[in-house]
Structure formats: structure tokens, C-alpha cells
Design a protein around this motif. Sequence first.
Motif, PDB file in Angstrom:
ATOM      1  N   ASN A 133       0.923  -1.149  -0.093  1.00 44.62           N
ATOM      2  CA  ASN A 133      -0.048  -0.024   0.201  1.00 44.62           C
ATOM      3  C   ASN A 133       0.898   1.199   0.049  1.00 44.62           C
ATOM      4  OD1 ASN A 133      -2.841  -1.068   0.040  1.00 44.62           O
ATOM      5  ND2 ASN A 133      -1.805  -1.985   2.407  1.00 44.62           N
ATOM      6  N   VAL A 134       0.385   2.286  -0.728  1.00 43.65           N
ATOM      7  CA  VAL A 134       0.856   3.785  -0.837  1.00 43.65           C
ATOM      8  C   VAL A 134       0.023   4.778  -0.391  1.00 43.65           C
ATOM      9  CG1 VAL A 134       2.120   5.308  -2.258  1.00 43.65           C
ATOM     10  CG2 VAL A 134       2.557   2.913  -2.306  1.00 43.65           C
ATOM     11  N   ALA A 135       0.470   5.543   0.611  1.00 43.59           N
ATOM     12  CA  ALA A 135      -0.579   6.582   0.992  1.00 43.59           C
ATOM     13  C   ALA A 135       0.253   7.854   1.268  1.00 43.59           C
ATOM     14  CB  ALA A 135      -1.309   6.421   2.267  1.00 43.59           C
ATOM     15  N   LEU A 136      -0.143   8.859   0.483  1.00 45.19           N
ATOM     16  CA  LEU A 136       0.377  10.129   0.248  1.00 45.19           C
ATOM     17  C   LEU A 136      -0.521  11.223   1.246  1.00 45.19           C
ATOM     18  CD1 LEU A 136       2.739  12.295  -0.487  1.00 45.19           C
ATOM     19  CD2 LEU A 136       1.373  12.705  -2.560  1.00 45.19           C
ATOM     20  N   ILE A 137       0.030  11.495   2.322  1.00 46.38           N
ATOM     21  CA  ILE A 137      -0.695  12.231   3.276  1.00 46.38           C
ATOM     22  C   ILE A 137      -0.313  13.632   3.536  1.00 46.38           C
ATOM     23  CG2 ILE A 137      -1.562  12.493   5.788  1.00 46.38           C
ATOM     24  CD1 ILE A 137      -1.068   9.534   6.067  1.00 46.38           C
ATOM     25  N   PRO A 138      -1.196  14.595   2.788  1.00 48.83           N
ATOM     26  CA  PRO A 138      -0.796  16.000   2.867  1.00 48.83           C
ATOM     27  C   PRO A 138      -0.648  16.722   4.128  1.00 48.83           C
ATOM     28  CG  PRO A 138      -2.981  15.895   2.166  1.00 48.83           C
ATOM     29  CD  PRO A 138      -2.591  14.379   2.438  1.00 48.83           C
ATOM     30  N   SER A 139      -0.160  18.071   4.167  1.00 52.15           N
ATOM     31  CA  SER A 139      -0.372  18.789   5.393  1.00 52.15           C
ATOM     32  C   SER A 139       0.770  18.678   6.064  1.00 52.15           C
ATOM     33  CB  SER A 139      -1.947  18.697   6.239  1.00 52.15           C
ATOM     34  OG  SER A 139      -1.641  19.763   7.278  1.00 52.15           O
ATOM     35  N   SER A 140       0.812  19.336   7.257  1.00 54.24           N
ATOM     36  CA  SER A 140       2.142  19.169   8.304  1.00 54.24           C
ATOM     37  C   SER A 140       1.854  18.421   9.321  1.00 54.24           C
ATOM     38  CB  SER A 140       2.447  20.821   8.799  1.00 54.24           C
ATOM     39  OG  SER A 140       2.640  21.731   7.696  1.00 54.24           O
ATOM     40  N   ASN A 141       1.254  17.255   9.278  1.00 56.52           N
ATOM     41  CA  ASN A 141       0.835  16.457  10.251  1.00 56.52           C
ATOM     42  C   ASN A 141       1.781  16.118  11.180  1.00 56.52           C
ATOM     43  OD1 ASN A 141      -0.292  14.211  11.613  1.00 56.52           O
ATOM     44  ND2 ASN A 141      -1.492  13.643   9.919  1.00 56.52           N
ATOM     45  N   PRO A 142       1.818  16.580  12.475  1.00 55.59           N
ATOM     46  CA  PRO A 142       2.796  16.621  13.405  1.00 55.59           C
ATOM     47  C   PRO A 142       2.902  15.002  13.752  1.00 55.59           C
ATOM     48  CG  PRO A 142       1.019  17.456  14.434  1.00 55.59           C
ATOM     49  CD  PRO A 142       0.583  17.343  12.990  1.00 55.59           C
ATOM     50  N   LEU A 143       2.155  14.219  13.627  1.00 57.61           N
ATOM     51  CA  LEU A 143       2.477  12.922  14.346  1.00 57.61           C
ATOM     52  C   LEU A 143       3.499  12.148  13.597  1.00 57.61           C
ATOM     53  CD1 LEU A 143      -0.479  13.584  15.428  1.00 57.61           C
ATOM     54  CD2 LEU A 143      -1.287  11.271  15.090  1.00 57.61           C
ATOM     55  N   TYR A 144       3.613  12.534  12.204  1.00 58.84           N
ATOM     56  CA  TYR A 144       4.766  11.940  11.307  1.00 58.84           C
ATOM     57  C   TYR A 144       6.206  12.395  11.873  1.00 58.84           C
ATOM     58  CZ  TYR A 144       1.337   9.175   9.090  1.00 58.84           C
ATOM     59  OH  TYR A 144       0.110   8.385   8.854  1.00 58.84           O
ATOM     60  N   GLY A 145       6.282  13.495  12.710  1.00 61.29           N
ATOM     61  CA  GLY A 145       7.419  13.941  13.153  1.00 61.29           C
ATOM     62  C   GLY A 145       8.162  14.906  12.320  1.00 61.29           C
ATOM     63  N   LEU A 149       6.705  18.927   6.732  1.00 55.42           N
ATOM     64  CA  LEU A 149       6.289  20.190   6.545  1.00 55.42           C
ATOM     65  C   LEU A 149       5.237  20.403   5.596  1.00 55.42           C
ATOM     66  CD1 LEU A 149       9.689  21.999   6.245  1.00 55.42           C
ATOM     67  CD2 LEU A 149       8.405  21.589   8.515  1.00 55.42           C
ATOM     68  N   GLY A 150       5.216  19.531   4.494  1.00 59.44           N
ATOM     69  CA  GLY A 150       4.302  19.439   3.411  1.00 59.44           C
ATOM     70  C   GLY A 150       3.529  18.327   3.229  1.00 59.44           C
ATOM     71  N   GLY A 151       4.117  17.144   3.926  1.00 62.37           N
ATOM     72  CA  GLY A 151       3.171  15.967   3.872  1.00 62.37           C
ATOM     73  C   GLY A 151       4.128  14.607   4.228  1.00 62.37           C
ATOM     74  N   SER A 152       3.636  13.533   4.047  1.00 57.88           N
ATOM     75  CA  SER A 152       4.145  12.177   4.333  1.00 57.88           C
ATOM     76  C   SER A 152       3.947  11.186   3.472  1.00 57.88           C
ATOM     77  CB  SER A 152       3.974  12.057   6.150  1.00 57.88           C
ATOM     78  OG  SER A 152       4.721  10.588   6.404  1.00 57.88           O
ATOM     79  N   LEU A 153       4.577  10.537   3.012  1.00 59.81           N
ATOM     80  CA  LEU A 153       4.433   9.235   2.100  1.00 59.81           C
ATOM     81  C   LEU A 153       4.856   7.872   3.111  1.00 59.81           C
ATOM     82  CD1 LEU A 153       4.024   8.167  -0.582  1.00 59.81           C
ATOM     83  CD2 LEU A 153       6.688   8.315  -1.030  1.00 59.81           C
ATOM     84  N   VAL A 154       3.544   7.220   3.123  1.00 61.27           N
ATOM     85  CA  VAL A 154       3.513   6.262   3.988  1.00 61.27           C
ATOM     86  C   VAL A 154       3.397   4.884   3.174  1.00 61.27           C
ATOM     87  CG1 VAL A 154       2.563   5.274   5.986  1.00 61.27           C
ATOM     88  CG2 VAL A 154       2.777   7.537   5.910  1.00 61.27           C
ATOM     89  N   LEU A 155       4.277   3.925   3.364  1.00 64.63           N
ATOM     90  CA  LEU A 155       4.512   2.717   2.759  1.00 64.63           C
ATOM     91  C   LEU A 155       4.327   1.579   3.595  1.00 64.63           C
ATOM     92  CD1 LEU A 155       7.539   3.579   0.305  1.00 64.63           C
ATOM     93  CD2 LEU A 155       5.031   4.055  -0.080  1.00 64.63           C
ATOM     94  N   THR A 156       3.606   0.490   3.147  1.00 61.55           N
ATOM     95  CA  THR A 156       3.435  -0.712   3.906  1.00 61.55           C
ATOM     96  C   THR A 156       3.885  -2.074   2.953  1.00 61.55           C
ATOM     97  OG1 THR A 156       0.983  -1.061   3.381  1.00 61.55           O
ATOM     98  CG2 THR A 156       1.681   0.238   5.558  1.00 61.55           C
ATOM     99  N   SER A 157       4.577  -2.837   3.511  1.00 61.51           N
ATOM    100  CA  SER A 157       5.044  -3.871   2.620  1.00 61.51           C
ATOM    101  C   SER A 157       4.274  -5.450   2.610  1.00 61.51           C
ATOM    102  CB  SER A 157       6.384  -4.270   3.237  1.00 61.51           C
ATOM    103  OG  SER A 157       6.081  -5.154   4.583  1.00 61.51           O
TER     104      SER A 157
END
Length: 782
Positions: A133-145, A149-157
Amino acid sequence: MACCAALLPCLAQADQPVHQLGEVVVVGVTPLPGLDLPLAQVPLNVQVAQADDLQQIHGQSLTDLLARDFQGVNLTQSQGNPWQSNLYFHGFTLSPLQGSPSGLSIYLDGVRQNESFAATMNWEAIPDFAIRNVALIPSSNPLYGLNTLGGSLVLTSKSGFTDPGGSFSVTGGSWGRIQADADFGAHGDTFGFYAGIGSDYESGWRAHSSSRVQQGFLRLDWHPDAATAIALSYAGTHATLFGTQTLPVEWADTPAAAYTWPDHFTDNINQFNLRGTRELGGGWSLQASAYLRLSQSRSFNSNVNAYDGYDDDGPLGYAVDGPFDGASVGQYYYTGLSPAYDPRNPGATINNVPAANVLGNVHTRGYGASVQAVDDSEFDGHRNRLTVGASLDGGSSRFTQYGQPAYFPYDVAQRGNTVGLLPFELDPMTAAATGTRSYGVYFMDVLALTDALHVSAGGRYDHSRIGVSDLSGNEPAIDGRNSFHRFNPSLGATWSLSARLNAYLNYDEGMRAPTPIELECADPAAPCALPNDFTSDPPLKPVVAHTFSAGLRGTLADGRLHWNVSPYYSRVSNDILTIHTGGSAQGYFANVPRTVRKGVDAGFGGQSGRFEWQVDYSFVAATYGAPFAELSEDNSSADRLDAIQVRRGDRIPGIPRQMGTLAGEYHFTPQWSLGANLRACAGQYATGDENNQDAHGRLPGYALLDLDLHWRPVPALTLFVQVQNVFDRRYFASGQLGSNVFDTPDRLVDTNGPGTSTLFVAPGAPRAWFAGLQYDFGRRLD
């Protein structure tokens, strides 16, 4: 198209209870899996894709997938190598190149992939064949550390439980590309096994730009009971990537040419990850992970020496034709010294040659651990999901650089080849140790006020320590320790106005700390070579982003059509940018008081009979939010001190203001389909033209068409042919201002001056074709 289509089941089921999440597409909104929500309850324009979408790309699939199918994403290859792409999302950058400002974080199975040494991203470290799975989460979501600043790309295997069976694929075509990968997964009642290998080689479409990447991935899963899951995984990569720099725009008629060479990067990465989940009862669950990441990289960079003017005596104690002085590496004094440099006898003036090679080594040991708890119990009669967590990410690196005097051969075919005159110095130009350690504590609560209205509130406190130590004994001034800390909040709400219409509003804050490289190269009076040597410099401030997001999303025609409109506004304080002072070879890092990214993503697509289609449009206004002055000696508007005045509202270079995609696929029969993808980008300003006043103006925009044909003679076998850039459009992916030292007839190096200021461009790839097959066995085939 799949990333937007994934919204359909989520919106239709937005009023379902939280405990029925298995019936809908969900995304994780914390670094560790555990807080999974339907997309309609996430107050952001999250874009998702699955393994099947990656398989349709048939290239360096992750970055190609993001550029082709995800809104707000643009990709450039300033090094002419497909594995060294710079990814831009909403005006923020994720790049493998040291010195690029990092504004996006990336995770694989909960493990941060941003390198601790420079927050860069080595795309070859991601085994595309193993991504589920691939998820591109926009915004400055602080939970991703940090760096979010602009987003986080989250991958699962993939695992043996999610992907039993096996597959084999091979692709070949233009530029000698040969790609192959194979994987296999299996599981029993309690144990699961997944393994895969991949190999990629191509000679490159530009001269001296070949690449070879070898990857392996192994994952073991153990489910001793219904409440417990443990996974141990290993990812390994060996890569050798050659690239070449941008070209003077005057050379645009020979886009495959190289400016100087060789430039190559060798990387070895080994990552181990242990994670587990335990259902505790009473609505509580616990997730934890620990990782070890070992990387060794070696870079070789060819450079044109920086021009430096001296009187007839030269610098104090300087002997042009005397014993080699290591301090002369990177400096070329041209005229005014005797004897003068002679291109036919370069060794005669060993301390005054026009080129240098730099050999860099970075050995990094990264490590970390995280734990989080999730409570699913109700609060005051309302469905509620609370997550609390803590994380540690650390790394220690040893960084060395060695210099070598070099020259450009007089032979026409070898002009640009930096040939070393002496072995690399025994004493390094730079020898330093760096250490980073970041602690984070976070929480997120999602409360269902009604079946249609959900509110979320959370935040994260980060504390980072960065240390640099001199190992050479010659630069004690670089020794130092820096600490940065901040609490960043998050607040959002989603409202399902109907079963087919969803609205959201969100506010996030995120932070990134300066990297060791940035901290030690922040003095405009002493610019560093890029990749960087270390000096004692003024401190930098941490970067903080404040982001507002809003949007509407929904479906029409009984779910056959889907759409979204997603505006955002991000104000960044103390943004750290790279200020180039010597073309592409020298620069320094500085805080800019404020930058602004604002824009909107919009999409509309669906399916009609045998035809699937998707239209996406993104507007990104990335500007400076406060005036400042900087050095830019090759900007035609610079004053006599080589300074330019950047005004509030000037556009940030490298970021197209408008992007659009039109994609479609027609299924002639269940076996045959033809797809087309049209991508268009508006013009952009070149790096070094931060005031938007250089005489060259903006780089022109472009549009590219790709076609792919798929044939599935039997369910297990797929054959395909793909044509990229069908009309062989010549275009520039990016640019920067610099000095062309090969500005004489026949492109000889100019021995009488520093060259001619001009625009350097990164030409885009010409038309290419690829063909291949994929065979699946032992898997469910729809």
C-alpha cells in the motif's frame, strides 16, 4: 486513477461504526499502524494506491506512480538518472541530493526512511515489488515527526498473509534497460513468509548516466493467537548510480551531452525492522517497533574549480608550480599568476588547474524504536479512538571528503572529463562525525459527535539533538551541539453531508530541525562545496510550517463518478534554502524569514462501460513571504556585489504553478486494453533566480503523452508495451543559473576568466519504448 477511486467505498460507508473498518478502505494516520480510519473520517485529501497500481507502471514504479497518478506531485531528474529524482509535493521537496531542502517525510512499515545525515531520500532503498500500500498524506501532520512540512509518504510491505503465491516480471527496452524481479509469499495457520528480489540496469539516455540497482526483501510473520502479530523484516540494496549535471541552455540542441564527468554514487543499505501488535482487551491495543539501519555511501564528483582573483603575487605562500598544496583544491586563479595554466601541459601548474575531483564517504548507523497504544472505547456515549505514542530516531555518521587536482583533456571527445593529476590526498579535506537523536511524544483523538460528524485533535512534542565533531584535528571550530524542540498541534473535522458528499477542515503545524550539513555550511562569506565540506558557521533556526486544509469530495451517478476539490495554505517560518554562489558547485544554507505555499488540488473521474478516466489539476503558488537579499553572481539583475533583492511575492524556483493530468484506459476485451496518460506542467523559474528578474525568464512549460498496451492471454500472464513521450517532445525539467567555463569555440575551457553566466537546464528524456511480461502463480487472479 486508483488513488481517487479508493474514495468511493469510503464515502459510501462514512456513517458506519468504527469497529466495521474492515469493510472500507482505511488509512493509518500515525507512524505505526494502529490508528486506521476510513478516508471520509480523515480531514485531509489522502491519496492511496495498492500493489496492482504499482505493477501497471513498469518503471521505477514508486516515483513514476506518484508523478502520474497523484495530485500535486511533480518529478524532476536534475542528475539525468531515474533513481535520483527530486519529488515536489505542494511546493515541498524530497530529494536524494545533499543540499536539497527536505519538507516531506517517508515511512516504510513505520520506519523513517529520510537519511539522518542530511534528511535525503535514497529511492533505490525502496523495494517497489514488495510494496502493498501507498498513502500520500498532505499537510504538516505533526504525528509523522520531523520533516513533515508538506506531507508524509507512508508505505507498507507485503507479507505471506496478504500476498500468498508468487510472481515474476521482466522489462526491457530503450537505453539498454533490463529490469527483473521475482517474489513469493506463503502462510500457514500461524507463520507467514514473504521474499522478493529485484535487479535494474540501464545505460541511461544521457552520456555517463548508467545505473545498476539490486534489491532484496524478506519478511517473516508470526500470529501465535488472534490477538498477537509479530513481524521481522529485512530490506537490502546495493546501487551504483551515474549521473551528469545540468547543461548550458546554449547546448540544448545536444541534450544527451554531459557537462563534466564522471559523477557517480554507490550505496549499500541494510535495514532490519521488528514490530508487533497486541490486542489487550477492553478496547485497548498496543503496537511497538524497533529498527536498525546501516548505510554506506561513496560519491565521486567532478567539479569545475571556482574562479578566484588575486594580484600578480597570488595568495600568501602560494607556489603555482611548486609542491601540491591541498588548500588549492577547488580554486582556479586563471590569469595573474606565473607560470600560467597551459591546457596542453596541465601538470606544470599543479596548484592552478581548472578542475577537481571530490571523493566523499558517509557511513551511517541509524536506529530507533516506537510504541503506541490505541483505545477504542466510547467516550460519554460517543465512538472515540484515542492514540498515544512515543518514538526515538537516532543516527551516527562518519563523513570524509578527499580532493584531487584535475584537468580537462585537450582531446575534443574528452572535454569535460575531469582527469586526476595526482592521487587523492591522504589527508581528507573534511573528516567529521555527526550524531542526531530525536525524541517524540504524540497523541491523537478522533471523536464521533454524530454518525456524520467527526472531530480530531492531537499533537506532538519533538526534541532533537544534533552534534558535530572534528576528526581531522584541523577544524576544532566545527565541534558543537545544538538542540531544537517544539510542540506542534493538529485539529480537524469531517462532516458527511450525505452518503455521497463529504467535507473537511484541518489545521496542522510541523517542524524540521537543521541537518548537520546545513548547520556546518551556513556562512555566506565561506560557501561550501556541494556535496558539503564543513566549516564553523552561524546557527540556523528550525523550520516551522502552519498549514490550513479544507475540501469537498463525493460521488455522482450512483457512485460511478468521483470528484474532489482540496484547497490548502501553508505558511513556513525560517525556511532553510540552499543559496548557490558558484553555479552548481558552491553554496550555503540560510533561513528565509517566511515562505508561503498555497493552492488547490481538484480531480474528476470514473468509469463508463469499458472506459476508465481521470482528470486532475493542481495549482501551487509557492512564494517568498518576506523580502531578503542573497548572493547570486550569475543572475543578470545582480548588483556590483553579486547580490539580488528578493521581494515578498516572488516565486520560489523549481516549482511549476500549474500541473494537470488526463488519463484513460479502454478495455477492448477482458484480455486487451489501451491506456494513455497526458501530463502537463507550466513554466518555472531557475534556481538562482529567486527574485524572478534574470534575463532568461522562466523555463517553458511542457506536455508529455505516454501510451501503454496490455494483453492478458491467460489470467496468470500479462504482456505489455509502453511508449513514453510519444511525440518525442524536447523539454526542460528544471534549471539553475551558473557559469559556463566551456564558453570558447569548440567548448574548450576558458583559461582567461570565470566563464559566462548563463542558464543551465536539465533536459527531459526523449521518446522511449519498453516491453515486458509478468507471470503470477499461486495467487488469486480476478
